[in-house]
Design a protein around this motif. Structure first.
Motif, PDB file in Angstrom:
ATOM      1  N   THR A   8      71.818  41.526 -24.853  1.00  0.00           N
ATOM      2  CA  THR A   8      70.643  42.204 -25.415  1.00  0.00           C
ATOM      3  C   THR A   8      70.498  43.620 -24.869  1.00  0.00           C
ATOM      4  O   THR A   8      69.432  44.211 -24.907  1.00  0.00           O
ATOM      5  N   GLY A   9      71.558  44.174 -24.355  1.00  0.00           N
ATOM      6  CA  GLY A   9      71.517  45.531 -23.822  1.00  0.00           C
ATOM      7  C   GLY A   9      71.230  45.507 -22.337  1.00  0.00           C
ATOM      8  O   GLY A   9      70.782  44.507 -21.789  1.00  0.00           O
ATOM      9  N   GLY A  10      71.511  46.633 -21.689  1.00  0.00           N
ATOM     10  CA  GLY A  10      71.258  46.705 -20.245  1.00  0.00           C
ATOM     11  C   GLY A  10      72.419  46.152 -19.447  1.00  0.00           C
ATOM     12  O   GLY A  10      73.484  45.868 -19.977  1.00  0.00           O
ATOM     13  N   ALA A 232      63.589  50.157  -6.550  1.00  0.00           N
ATOM     14  CA  ALA A 232      63.050  48.849  -6.150  1.00  0.00           C
ATOM     15  C   ALA A 232      61.698  48.606  -6.814  1.00  0.00           C
ATOM     16  O   ALA A 232      61.423  47.525  -7.344  1.00  0.00           O
ATOM     17  N   LEU A 233      60.863  49.636  -6.791  1.00  0.00           N
ATOM     18  CA  LEU A 233      59.514  49.489  -7.351  1.00  0.00           C
ATOM     19  C   LEU A 233      59.546  49.296  -8.871  1.00  0.00           C
ATOM     20  O   LEU A 233      58.728  48.567  -9.428  1.00  0.00           O
ATOM     21  N   ARG A 234      60.493  49.950  -9.538  1.00  0.00           N
ATOM     22  CA  ARG A 234      60.674  49.738 -10.996  1.00  0.00           C
ATOM     23  C   ARG A 234      60.859  48.249 -11.292  1.00  0.00           C
ATOM     24  O   ARG A 234      60.432  47.735 -12.308  1.00  0.00           O
ATOM     25  N   ILE A 278      69.259  47.472 -11.175  1.00  0.00           N
ATOM     26  CA  ILE A 278      69.336  46.349 -10.225  1.00  0.00           C
ATOM     27  C   ILE A 278      69.333  46.955  -8.821  1.00  0.00           C
ATOM     28  O   ILE A 278      70.021  47.953  -8.554  1.00  0.00           O
ATOM     29  N   PHE A 279      68.554  46.363  -7.934  1.00  0.00           N
ATOM     30  CA  PHE A 279      68.414  46.871  -6.564  1.00  0.00           C
ATOM     31  C   PHE A 279      68.751  45.738  -5.601  1.00  0.00           C
ATOM     32  O   PHE A 279      68.327  44.598  -5.791  1.00  0.00           O
ATOM     33  N   SER A 280      69.517  46.047  -4.580  1.00  0.00           N
ATOM     34  CA  SER A 280      69.845  45.023  -3.587  1.00  0.00           C
ATOM     35  C   SER A 280      69.684  45.586  -2.173  1.00  0.00           C
ATOM     36  O   SER A 280      70.104  46.716  -1.891  1.00  0.00           O
ATOM     37  N   ALA A 281      69.089  44.794  -1.299  1.00  0.00           N
ATOM     38  CA  ALA A 281      68.985  45.187   0.112  1.00  0.00           C
ATOM     39  C   ALA A 281      69.280  43.972   0.977  1.00  0.00           C
ATOM     40  O   ALA A 281      68.777  42.872   0.714  1.00  0.00           O
ATOM     41  N   SER A 309      65.187  45.009 -12.929  1.00  0.00           N
ATOM     42  CA  SER A 309      64.065  45.579 -13.697  1.00  0.00           C
ATOM     43  C   SER A 309      63.887  44.880 -15.045  1.00  0.00           C
ATOM     44  O   SER A 309      62.782  44.754 -15.540  1.00  0.00           O
ATOM     45  N   LYS A 310      64.984  44.437 -15.628  1.00  0.00           N
ATOM     46  CA  LYS A 310      64.907  43.851 -16.973  1.00  0.00           C
ATOM     47  C   LYS A 310      63.988  42.635 -17.026  1.00  0.00           C
ATOM     48  O   LYS A 310      63.259  42.435 -17.984  1.00  0.00           O
TER      49      LYS A 310
END
Ligand code: VTB
Length: 332
Positions: A8-10, A232-234, A278-281, A309-310
């Motif tokens: 579906t995109g992304g 991250a906040l997104r 995508i955020f990873s910590a 975010s998706k």
């Protein structure tokens, strides 16, 4: 459709696990050098491990926030192509060791951090300062404004939260440059939690104020860390604004060559991190966001948070790596 794109995109959700591996590897490498008083060595180890792991990921990646310019840094420099060269075209922001000093001193909250976006999704911010303000999710839009006074921002936030300003706590980097800001926040009746380093975590703490006690992040820190925090906040939700804060003319010129011609521009969270992100910590030293790496016998255990975010998913991953020598091997 390229093989790693979502139908579906992304970004393909498979990348969630891939990016977790990348920050896990960086965190383990840095953790071996915790408390050695050698920031460069710990950072270098994290950078090398992150780059090695990124090379295995099926992406056509381009570093947009990295370890500096090509001539300053041999690895993960801005513009470096990373990944296998197959799969989707993505932009990557890295901070292989966020909080080098805290890691070198074995103090809390150092992290290995990475964000990945669709091409063009991350602000290409140079390595200079950024003035930032951030709050977590659940407030009406424009509850904060970088151009408003600390007192006005705190009053607006307190109103939105339905509490007196005295029940608001702000997180601020402990730096002499923040003396006026800290005084203004305290004068308004709010509390201040000072941190020695690590303002990506500082911003993320605002998203869970019940747990962390932190409602708002203020102040001047690194611009690359600003973009990573916005990413991250997104994913989690919240509001953030940032504006570059050059200390010399060359920094303005550098920003312009990277596409930011209006140095006074106020960037919203969405302008710093757009599209699918995508955020990873992964924790390096124990902290309130994440546990650090624990070496137990032949195992190295890590804790990672991966955000998308998706879907807004917040995924915590505890991983146990079987080590041979100093290398992690696949568990069978
Ligand atoms: C922040 C913080 C980083 O740099 O961006 C800060 O997130 C700002 O720079 O962890 P100064 O140290 O110059 O104030 C770090 O502390 C990394 O050095």
């Amino acid at each position: 459709m390229a093989k790693s794109e979502h139908p579906t995109g992304g970004l393909d959700r498979v990348l969630v696990l891939e990016v977790a591996r990348v920050t896990e590897a960086a965190a383990i490498a840095a953790a071996r050098l915790r408390g050695r008083g050698n920031e460069k060595a710990a950072d270098g180890a994290a950078v090398e491990a992150m780059r090695k792991e990124l090379a295995k990921v099926n992406i056509r990646g381009r570093v947009v926030i990295g370890e500096g310019e090509m001539d300053e840094s041999p690895m993960l420099y801005i513009g470096e192509e990373v990944g296998t060269g197959e799969g989707p075209e993505v932009d990557i922001a890295v901070d292989p060791l966020e909080g080098t000093t805290i890691c070198a001193k074995a103090m809390p909250n150092s992290l290995a951090v990475l964000a990945i976006s669709e091409r063009g999704g991350l602000l290409n911010a140079p390595d200079m300062y950024m003035d930032k303000i951030a709050v977590g999710p659940g407030y009406s839009p424009n509850v904060i404004d970088l151009d408003a006074s600390p007192a006005d921002n705190l009053a607006s936030l307190a109103r939105a939260k339905g509490v007196p300003v005295s029940e608001i706590t702000a997180c601020i980097l402990d730096r002499p440059r923040h003396a006026d800001l800290i005084a203004a926040v305290r004068k308004s009746g709010a509390g201040v939690q000072l941190i020695p380093d690590g303002d990506i975590a500082g911003v993320i703490w605002t998203t869970d104020s019940k747990e962390t006690g932190i409602d708002i992040y203020f102040g001047i820190g690194g611009a690359p860390e600003g973009v990573l925090a916005a990413a991250a906040l997104r994913c989690i939700g919240g509001q953030m604004q940032g504006r570059l804060h050059p200390l010399k003319k060359e920094e303005e010129t550098r920003a312009a060559t990277m596409g930011i011609t209006d140095i006074r521009r106020k960037f919203s969270m969405d302008e710093m991190a757009s599209g699918d992100v995508i955020f990873s910590a992964t924790g390096v030293t124990d902290g309130s966001l994440l546990d650090g790496v624990h070496f137990r016998g032949e195992f190295a255990e890590t804790e990672t948070v991966v955000l998308r975010s998706k879907t807004g998913t917040v995924r915590r991953i505890k991983t146990s790596f079987r080590m041979i020598g100093t290398k992690a091997v696949a568990r069978v």
